[in-house]
Write a protein that holds these residues in place. Sequence first.
Motif, PDB file in Angstrom:
ATOM      1  N   HIS A  68       4.996  -3.540  -5.457  1.00  0.00           N
ATOM      2  CA  HIS A  68       4.657  -1.871  -5.871  1.00  0.00           C
ATOM      3  C   HIS A  68       6.037  -1.159  -5.603  1.00  0.00           C
ATOM      4  O   HIS A  68       7.112  -1.457  -4.903  1.00  0.00           O
ATOM      5  N   ARG A  97       3.280  -8.996  -9.567  1.00  0.00           N
ATOM      6  CA  ARG A  97       2.191  -9.583  -8.613  1.00  0.00           C
ATOM      7  C   ARG A  97       1.775 -11.003  -9.245  1.00  0.00           C
ATOM      8  O   ARG A  97       1.750 -11.288 -10.639  1.00  0.00           O
ATOM      9  N   GLU A 107       5.814   6.103  -8.687  1.00  0.00           N
ATOM     10  CA  GLU A 107       5.277   6.740  -7.509  1.00  0.00           C
ATOM     11  C   GLU A 107       6.001   7.932  -7.218  1.00  0.00           C
ATOM     12  O   GLU A 107       7.240   8.204  -7.470  1.00  0.00           O
ATOM     13  N   PHE A 157      -5.094   3.163   1.851  1.00  0.00           N
ATOM     14  CA  PHE A 157      -3.905   2.354   1.710  1.00  0.00           C
ATOM     15  C   PHE A 157      -3.280   2.290   3.075  1.00  0.00           C
ATOM     16  O   PHE A 157      -3.336   3.083   3.723  1.00  0.00           O
ATOM     17  N   PHE A 209      -0.394   2.873   3.856  1.00  0.00           N
ATOM     18  CA  PHE A 209       0.696   3.645   4.209  1.00  0.00           C
ATOM     19  C   PHE A 209       0.447   5.054   4.084  1.00  0.00           C
ATOM     20  O   PHE A 209       1.312   5.968   4.045  1.00  0.00           O
ATOM     21  N   ALA A 218      -3.371   7.796  -3.859  1.00  0.00           N
ATOM     22  CA  ALA A 218      -2.643   8.767  -3.235  1.00  0.00           C
ATOM     23  C   ALA A 218      -3.126   8.965  -1.831  1.00  0.00           C
ATOM     24  O   ALA A 218      -3.975   8.305  -1.413  1.00  0.00           O
ATOM     25  N   GLY A 274       0.618   6.813  -6.375  1.00  0.00           N
ATOM     26  CA  GLY A 274       1.104   5.976  -7.150  1.00  0.00           C
ATOM     27  C   GLY A 274       0.178   5.443  -8.534  1.00  0.00           C
ATOM     28  O   GLY A 274      -0.857   5.520  -8.336  1.00  0.00           O
TER      29      GLY A 274
HETATM   30  N1  PHE Z   1       1.321   1.412  -3.705  1.00  0.00           N
HETATM   31  C1  PHE Z   1       0.182   1.432  -4.039  1.00  0.00           C
HETATM   32  C2  PHE Z   1      -0.304   0.302  -5.325  1.00  0.00           C
HETATM   33  O1  PHE Z   1       0.715  -0.423  -5.683  1.00  0.00           O
HETATM   34  C3  PHE Z   1      -0.109   2.700  -4.882  1.00  0.00           C
HETATM   35  C4  PHE Z   1      -0.041   4.166  -4.058  1.00  0.00           C
HETATM   36  C5  PHE Z   1       1.191   4.753  -3.848  1.00  0.00           C
HETATM   37  C6  PHE Z   1      -1.090   4.353  -3.477  1.00  0.00           C
HETATM   38  C7  PHE Z   1       1.349   5.876  -2.917  1.00  0.00           C
HETATM   39  C8  PHE Z   1      -1.046   5.550  -2.223  1.00  0.00           C
HETATM   40  C9  PHE Z   1       0.240   6.270  -2.409  1.00  0.00           C
HETATM   41  O2  PHE Z   1      -1.451  -0.023  -5.631  1.00  0.00           O
END
Ligand code: PHE
Length: 337
Positions: free
Chosen positions: A163, A190, A206, A244, A246, A279, A303
Amino acid sequence: IREDALKQIDASDSLGELDALRVSLLGKRGSIQSLMKEMKNLPKEEKPSFGAAVNELKQSVSEAIEKQKEVLAKKALNEKIESEKIDITLPGLRPSHGNLNPLNLVERELEDLFVGLGYSVIEGDEVTTDFYCFERANIPQGHPARDMQDSLFIDNEKLLRTHTTAIQMQVLEESAPNPIKVVCPGKVYRRDDDDATHSHQFMQMEGLVIGENVPLSDLKGTLEFVARKMFGKDREIRFRPSYFPFTEPSVEVDVTCHMCNGKGCPTCKGTGWIEILGAGEVHPNVLRMAGYDPDKMNGFAFGVGLERIAMLKYGIDDIRHFYTNDRRFNETFDRFD
Ligand code: PHE
């Protein structure tokens, strides 16, 4: 003979014809040469004057031939020039040219929108490390969320980024403790079996905003603005709780279906809503690891998958179209350029 010869020479209208005439008149077996042979039958006193007359005939015939040769050569040249004339007023042939892939169109459109909102565009490396891709994104070794993204590892440390969050984790580290406003577009990878809706390689963009007291409503306002620009001014968006590692809280963002205006149709499977992105508020752990004090600074991240946006926007039914480079598909997007 002279008159006849001169007439024939004058009448000849090609260099080939003239040469044949030369042979028949002046050649070894030509008519003028045969006159010379007759000389031996003449009385002695007539021979000199006869010889002189034949020579003079020869002379004038070959002069006439040379003259005609020049005339014909000039004529041939003129004809050539005439036939090779270039009509500069004819319309030219259009050289075929390539055009942007719809993914690039969507990427540029989004970048323009975000740049207009004051964001910078930052790209990173496609090969990244476990550290930035997972550890810094609050996904430590053994965390079940690693299963959300089947990864393509190159060795123990390096992998193809799963990602674009991997870019953001580097931006966070480099920017701490200052505010940030960036979008990070790029290819991600992936371990997946390709079909109409899955691809082992696709594109994400993102966004990351960090500052003092950044409210979640800013995220909503930003995404609503972008959704309306991309899908039409009547679009509404809604947040659904999600997860998520993060972000906390995390949301999934839906937009009212642009095909049926939210009434329900096959594109939105009758629900009136289409999920477009993930998000959330950046997780305090993520901020802390990068060198921010979560009590002083906060922010949001989102993202979005560019294929998904392009498929919805242009009505594309198979993700593989983006990568097979069929010109019939690519040329469809010429007019959007
Ligand atoms: N990185 C997540 C994905 O690949 C997407 C995402 C980015 C979600 C930032 C929340 C905040 O699915």
